[in-house]
Design an enzyme around this catalytic site. Structure first.
Site, PDB file in Angstrom:
ATOM      1  N   LYS A  51      -4.874 -22.227  -5.761  1.00 30.25           N
ATOM      2  CA  LYS A  51      -4.627 -21.424  -4.557  1.00 30.25           C
ATOM      3  C   LYS A  51      -5.744 -20.419  -4.304  1.00 30.25           C
ATOM      4  O   LYS A  51      -5.568 -19.473  -3.549  1.00 30.25           O
ATOM      5  CB  LYS A  51      -3.286 -20.699  -4.694  1.00 30.25           C
ATOM      6  CG  LYS A  51      -2.098 -21.648  -4.859  1.00 30.25           C
ATOM      7  CD  LYS A  51      -0.821 -20.877  -5.114  1.00 30.25           C
ATOM      8  CE  LYS A  51       0.341 -21.810  -5.376  1.00 30.25           C
ATOM      9  NZ  LYS A  51       1.550 -21.085  -5.808  1.00 30.25           N
ATOM     10  N   PRO A 108       0.689 -18.822   0.409  1.00 27.17           N
ATOM     11  CA  PRO A 108      -0.090 -20.033   0.724  1.00 27.17           C
ATOM     12  C   PRO A 108      -0.201 -20.930  -0.509  1.00 27.17           C
ATOM     13  O   PRO A 108      -0.458 -20.444  -1.606  1.00 27.17           O
ATOM     14  CB  PRO A 108      -1.466 -19.483   1.117  1.00 27.17           C
ATOM     15  CG  PRO A 108      -1.275 -18.030   1.371  1.00 27.17           C
ATOM     16  CD  PRO A 108      -0.081 -17.596   0.590  1.00 27.17           C
ATOM     17  N   GLU A 109       0.030 -22.218  -0.309  1.00 26.32           N
ATOM     18  CA  GLU A 109      -0.099 -23.200  -1.390  1.00 26.32           C
ATOM     19  C   GLU A 109      -1.325 -24.078  -1.104  1.00 26.32           C
ATOM     20  O   GLU A 109      -2.083 -23.784  -0.179  1.00 26.32           O
ATOM     21  CB  GLU A 109       1.190 -24.028  -1.499  1.00 26.32           C
ATOM     22  CG  GLU A 109       2.420 -23.159  -1.710  1.00 26.32           C
ATOM     23  CD  GLU A 109       3.726 -23.965  -1.778  1.00 26.32           C
ATOM     24  OE1 GLU A 109       3.711 -25.099  -2.264  1.00 26.32           O
ATOM     25  OE2 GLU A 109       4.757 -23.439  -1.330  1.00 26.32           O
ATOM     26  N   ARG A 146      13.471 -19.086  -8.845  1.00 27.31           N
ATOM     27  CA  ARG A 146      12.949 -19.376  -7.511  1.00 27.31           C
ATOM     28  C   ARG A 146      14.001 -20.104  -6.703  1.00 27.31           C
ATOM     29  O   ARG A 146      14.797 -20.867  -7.261  1.00 27.31           O
ATOM     30  CB  ARG A 146      11.691 -20.264  -7.595  1.00 27.31           C
ATOM     31  CG  ARG A 146      10.571 -19.643  -8.384  1.00 27.31           C
ATOM     32  CD  ARG A 146      10.138 -18.307  -7.816  1.00 27.31           C
ATOM     33  NE  ARG A 146       9.631 -18.455  -6.458  1.00 27.31           N
ATOM     34  CZ  ARG A 146       8.357 -18.617  -6.160  1.00 27.31           C
ATOM     35  NH1 ARG A 146       7.456 -18.622  -7.106  1.00 27.31           N
ATOM     36  NH2 ARG A 146       7.984 -18.750  -4.903  1.00 27.31           N
TER      37      ARG A 146
END
Ligand SMILES: [Zn+2]
Length: 300
Positions: free
Chosen positions: A68, A2-3, A289
């Site tokens: 976050k 979750p961002e 990433r």
């Protein structure tokens, strides 16, 4: 993971249902999830008894978000910090816990959607409802401490500015990015530079700004910086409005999916045509990433 938009949707969804209630009890099947702010590496002896003593009969006064992290403010200046990490999300509903086995009762999505079925921890509230923490991979963490202890955690103290804060202006953004020699994608994802942006929204922001994720941050032109700044505000505001992206595990506190995934611009669209120029979207590892971008219209 979750961002910012997903965590904001979590906070907004919980706020409506839990503020003003008291916490009556807690259950967890996994001792490592509960952390002492003074030593997060230590597993508390008798962790449930410790948490129960901390929480019991405390009222939820308000809720907030920093990067976050979900912050739950309790009476007596106590705070619960919840980091949902990779696969965690918070739900409001009812569960039956017996012999460490959790059976969902409500909402319907908690019963029917397998992503809501990994309840590892429950807060029991005074109105009969519960906050459940579903976390498939058990990376999430919950820190219980005083307001001062939580605010002084390095992971809170060392955070960069909130990208949607009205006071975070283009001049501040430019100054920060000009100082970074790394590629722009990892810079946007660094919580010490700007808080709350992760893999999904850094890809979305850079596509909209027509900037390659491989561009060095300190080499960006004035126009690129302006485009990234306005795209950052636009994409994050839109995703907050649509209550986040549910590509795999993330769900809102009512157990339903957020609305951003169907309108996403580039994230997870490798091999599909670019929405602007029709070239094929590529996926490439950048600073460890995976980045999704259009090799034709996102320039270095
Ligand atoms: Zn393109």
């Amino acid at each position: 993971m979750p961002e910012l938009p997903e965590v904001q949707a979590t906070v907004d969804g919980l706020k409506r249902r839990v503020v003003g209630r008291k916490i009556k009890d807690i259950w967890a099947d996994w001792p490592k999830v509960l952390k002492d702010p003074l030593d997060q590496s230590k597993i508390k002896h008798n962790h449930i008894a410790w948490a129960r003593k901390f929480l019991r009969n405390e009222k939820i006064i308000s809720m907030g978000r920093r990067a976050k992290n979900v912050l739950v403010y309790l009476s007596n200046k106590k705070v619960i910090l919840i980091h949902q990490k990779m696969t965690g999300h918070l739900l409001v509903g009812k569960w039956r816990v017996k012999n460490n086995k959790v059976t969902p009762i409500s909402p319907r999505s908690a019963v029917n959607d397998p992503w809501n079925g990994y309840i590892r921890l429950v807060f029991y509230l005074s109105d009969g409802n519960m906050i459940g923490f579903s976390d498939l991979r058990r990376f999430g963490k919950i820190v219980l401490g005083s307001k001062e202890e939580i605010e002084n955690l390095p992971e809170i103290k060392n955070l960069g500015p909130e990208p949607l804060d009205k006071s975070f202006m283009f001049g501040d953004f430019r100054a920060v990015l000009r100082n970074q020699k790394r590629k722009i994608k990892p810079v946007l994802m660094d919580p010490g530079v700007i808080a709350g942006i992760g893999n999904i929204y850094s890809d979305e922001i850079l596509w909209r700004a027509r900037v390659s994720p491989k561009t060095n941050s300190n080499k960006l032109s004035e126009q690129d910086l302006k485009n990234i700044f306005s795209s950052m505000k636009f994409v994050l505001e839109k995703a907050v409005k649509l209550r986040g992206t549910s590509i795999s595990d993330y769900r809102k506190p009512d157990g339903k999916e957020g609305g951003y995934a169907p309108v996403r611009l580039v994230y997870g669209r490798e091999g599909e045509p670019c929405k602007r120029c029709k070239a094929k979207i590529v996926r490439e590892k950048i600073a460890g990433r995976s980045a999704h971008y259009c090799p034709k219209c996102q320039k270095i």
